[in-house]
Motif scaffolding. Structure first.
Motif, PDB file in Angstrom:
ATOM      1  N   GLY A  46       0.718  -1.248   0.105  1.00  0.00           N
ATOM      2  CA  GLY A  46      -0.073   0.032   0.054  1.00  0.00           C
ATOM      3  C   GLY A  46       1.023   1.163  -0.014  1.00  0.00           C
TER       4      GLY A  46
ATOM      5  N   LEU B 270      -5.453   9.783   1.555  1.00  0.00           N
ATOM      6  CA  LEU B 270      -5.891   8.451   0.868  1.00  0.00           C
ATOM      7  C   LEU B 270      -5.039   7.368   1.350  1.00  0.00           C
TER       8      LEU B 270
ATOM      9  N   SER C 153      -4.257   3.874   0.311  1.00  0.00           N
ATOM     10  CA  SER C 153      -4.435   2.807  -0.692  1.00  0.00           C
ATOM     11  C   SER C 153      -3.890   1.502  -0.176  1.00  0.00           C
ATOM     12  N   ARG C 154      -4.482   0.465  -0.068  1.00  0.00           N
ATOM     13  CA  ARG C 154      -4.187  -0.776   0.404  1.00  0.00           C
ATOM     14  C   ARG C 154      -4.263  -1.811  -0.728  1.00  0.00           C
ATOM     15  N   TYR C 155      -3.472  -2.657  -0.698  1.00  0.00           N
ATOM     16  CA  TYR C 155      -3.899  -4.049  -1.725  1.00  0.00           C
ATOM     17  C   TYR C 155      -3.315  -5.370  -1.026  1.00  0.00           C
TER      18      TYR C 155
END
Length: 84
Positions: free
Chosen positions: A31, A41, A43-45
Motif C-alpha cells: 500500500g 488517501l 491505498s491498500r492492496y
C-alpha cells in the motif's frame, strides 16, 4: 510536525485494525499513503486466495460502516501490485 505525527498514528491504527480483522486469512499486503484535496488517501492492496475472497470481504465490511472512514472495496483484481 505534531499534526503529521497524529495523522500518521491514526492511519496506522486503521491499517492495524484492518490487519487484525483479516489475520486468520493468508494474505500479502502492500500500500501507500498520499495527500489529496480535503484529506489523505490510504491505498491498500491485498493478495488473497480465490477461496478466501468472500470471507475477506465479510471481514472488511465493518470498515465500510465506520462514519469516520470512506472505504472503497473493489476486486478481485489480477495481482499486478505484487509483481516485481
Amino acid at each position: 510536525e505534531q499534526l503529521r505525527a497524529d495523522v500518521q498514528a491514526v492511519e496506522q491504527e486503521v491499517l492495524d485494525r484492518m490487519s487484525r480483522s483479516i489475520a486468520h486469512i493468508d494474505n500479502l499486503q502492500s500500500g501507500e499513503c498520499s495527500s489529496v484535496p480535503g484529506g489523505r488517501l490510504l491505498s491498500r492492496y491485498f493478495l488473497v486466495s480465490k477461496t478466501a475472497v468472500e470471507d475477506f470481504r465479510r471481514c472488511l465490511l465493518q470498515f465500510q460502516t465506520d462514519p469516520l472512514l470512506k472505504i472503497l472495496l473493489t476486486g478481485p483484481w489480477p495481482p499486478y501490485n505484487f509483481v516485481a
